[in-house]
Design a protein around this motif. Structure first.
Motif, PDB file in Angstrom:
ATOM      1  N   CYS A 163      18.047  33.259  84.469  1.00 27.83           N
ATOM      2  CA  CYS A 163      16.766  32.550  84.405  1.00 27.83           C
ATOM      3  C   CYS A 163      16.524  31.808  85.708  1.00 27.83           C
ATOM      4  O   CYS A 163      15.418  31.828  86.246  1.00 27.83           O
ATOM      5  CB  CYS A 163      16.798  31.530  83.267  1.00 27.83           C
ATOM      6  N   ASN A 164      17.526  31.157  86.211  1.00 30.06           N
ATOM      7  CA  ASN A 164      17.403  30.417  87.457  1.00 30.06           C
ATOM      8  C   ASN A 164      17.109  31.371  88.612  1.00 30.06           C
ATOM      9  O   ASN A 164      16.295  31.072  89.483  1.00 30.06           O
ATOM     10  CB  ASN A 164      18.695  29.634  87.722  1.00 30.06           C
ATOM     11  N   THR A 165      17.731  32.530  88.620  1.00 29.49           N
ATOM     12  CA  THR A 165      17.524  33.506  89.683  1.00 29.49           C
ATOM     13  C   THR A 165      16.100  34.031  89.653  1.00 29.49           C
ATOM     14  O   THR A 165      15.452  34.149  90.685  1.00 29.49           O
ATOM     15  CB  THR A 165      18.525  34.679  89.535  1.00 29.49           C
ATOM     16  N   VAL A 166      15.593  34.354  88.469  1.00 32.51           N
ATOM     17  CA  VAL A 166      14.232  34.868  88.334  1.00 32.51           C
ATOM     18  C   VAL A 166      13.225  33.798  88.759  1.00 32.51           C
ATOM     19  O   VAL A 166      12.238  34.092  89.426  1.00 32.51           O
ATOM     20  CB  VAL A 166      13.968  35.343  86.886  1.00 32.51           C
ATOM     21  N   HIS A 167      13.489  32.550  88.418  1.00 32.24           N
ATOM     22  CA  HIS A 167      12.611  31.446  88.811  1.00 32.24           C
ATOM     23  C   HIS A 167      12.564  31.337  90.336  1.00 32.24           C
ATOM     24  O   HIS A 167      11.486  31.186  90.921  1.00 32.24           O
ATOM     25  CB  HIS A 167      13.107  30.143  88.184  1.00 32.24           C
ATOM     26  N   GLY A 168      13.694  31.432  90.978  1.00 33.80           N
ATOM     27  CA  GLY A 168      13.759  31.370  92.439  1.00 33.80           C
ATOM     28  C   GLY A 168      13.037  32.544  93.081  1.00 33.80           C
ATOM     29  O   GLY A 168      12.363  32.392  94.100  1.00 33.80           O
ATOM     30  N   LEU A 169      13.162  33.712  92.467  1.00 37.71           N
ATOM     31  CA  LEU A 169      12.480  34.900  92.983  1.00 37.71           C
ATOM     32  C   LEU A 169      10.969  34.709  92.896  1.00 37.71           C
ATOM     33  O   LEU A 169      10.239  35.051  93.824  1.00 37.71           O
ATOM     34  CB  LEU A 169      12.906  36.138  92.189  1.00 37.71           C
ATOM     35  N   GLY A 170      10.507  34.129  91.808  1.00 39.51           N
ATOM     36  CA  GLY A 170       9.080  33.860  91.649  1.00 39.51           C
ATOM     37  C   GLY A 170       8.572  32.909  92.717  1.00 39.51           C
ATOM     38  O   GLY A 170       7.472  33.087  93.259  1.00 39.51           O
ATOM     39  N   GLN A 171       9.353  31.914  93.041  1.00 39.91           N
ATOM     40  CA  GLN A 171       8.959  30.962  94.091  1.00 39.91           C
ATOM     41  C   GLN A 171       8.889  31.661  95.443  1.00 39.91           C
ATOM     42  O   GLN A 171       7.981  31.412  96.230  1.00 39.91           O
ATOM     43  CB  GLN A 171       9.942  29.801  94.155  1.00 39.91           C
ATOM     44  N   ASP A 172       9.845  32.542  95.727  1.00 36.29           N
ATOM     45  CA  ASP A 172       9.848  33.265  96.996  1.00 36.29           C
ATOM     46  C   ASP A 172       8.622  34.163  97.106  1.00 36.29           C
ATOM     47  O   ASP A 172       7.993  34.238  98.164  1.00 36.29           O
ATOM     48  CB  ASP A 172      11.116  34.106  97.140  1.00 36.29           C
ATOM     49  N   ILE A 173       8.272  34.829  96.022  1.00 36.31           N
ATOM     50  CA  ILE A 173       7.102  35.708  96.033  1.00 36.31           C
ATOM     51  C   ILE A 173       5.831  34.883  96.232  1.00 36.31           C
ATOM     52  O   ILE A 173       4.926  35.280  96.970  1.00 36.31           O
ATOM     53  CB  ILE A 173       7.037  36.543  94.733  1.00 36.31           C
ATOM     54  N   LYS A 184       5.556  32.013  97.833  1.00 39.67           N
ATOM     55  CA  LYS A 184       5.505  31.574  99.232  1.00 39.67           C
ATOM     56  C   LYS A 184       5.071  32.715 100.146  1.00 39.67           C
ATOM     57  O   LYS A 184       4.302  32.513 101.083  1.00 39.67           O
ATOM     58  CB  LYS A 184       6.872  31.039  99.670  1.00 39.67           C
ATOM     59  N   ALA A 185       5.568  33.917  99.871  1.00 39.92           N
ATOM     60  CA  ALA A 185       5.181  35.077 100.681  1.00 39.92           C
ATOM     61  C   ALA A 185       3.692  35.353 100.520  1.00 39.92           C
ATOM     62  O   ALA A 185       2.999  35.655 101.499  1.00 39.92           O
ATOM     63  CB  ALA A 185       6.004  36.296 100.285  1.00 39.92           C
ATOM     64  N   GLY A 186       3.188  35.249  99.295  1.00 37.77           N
ATOM     65  CA  GLY A 186       1.764  35.449  99.065  1.00 37.77           C
ATOM     66  C   GLY A 186       0.925  34.409  99.778  1.00 37.77           C
ATOM     67  O   GLY A 186      -0.133  34.733 100.344  1.00 37.77           O
ATOM     68  N   SER A 187       1.372  33.176  99.785  1.00 43.39           N
ATOM     69  CA  SER A 187       0.654  32.117 100.505  1.00 43.39           C
ATOM     70  C   SER A 187       0.643  32.382 102.000  1.00 43.39           C
ATOM     71  O   SER A 187      -0.368  32.176 102.681  1.00 43.39           O
ATOM     72  CB  SER A 187       1.294  30.762 100.228  1.00 43.39           C
ATOM     73  N   ALA A 188       1.740  32.865 102.532  1.00 37.63           N
ATOM     74  CA  ALA A 188       1.820  33.162 103.964  1.00 37.63           C
ATOM     75  C   ALA A 188       0.884  34.310 104.327  1.00 37.63           C
ATOM     76  O   ALA A 188       0.199  34.267 105.357  1.00 37.63           O
ATOM     77  CB  ALA A 188       3.250  33.519 104.335  1.00 37.63           C
TER      78      ALA A 188
END
Length: 42
Positions: free
Chosen positions: A20-30, A32-36
């Motif tokens: 769950c923690n890993t998936v949450h972190g992956l969502g945050q990375d995606i 941030k990439a979308g914002s960039a």
């Protein structure tokens, strides 16, 4: 037999929580990439 079942349940719980923690972190990375990408497009 009961100890085996309890051990398996504990192991699955720990793996589930870490996943769950890993998936949450992956969502945050995606996100941030979308914002960039959005910022670069403007």
């Amino acid at each position: 037999m009961t100890r085996l079942i309890v051990s398996a349940l504990v192991a699955l719980s720990v793996l589930g929580l870490s996943a769950c923690n890993t998936v949450h972190g992956l969502g945050q990375d995606i996100e941030k990439a979308g914002s960039a990408i959005s910022g670069a497009a403007k």
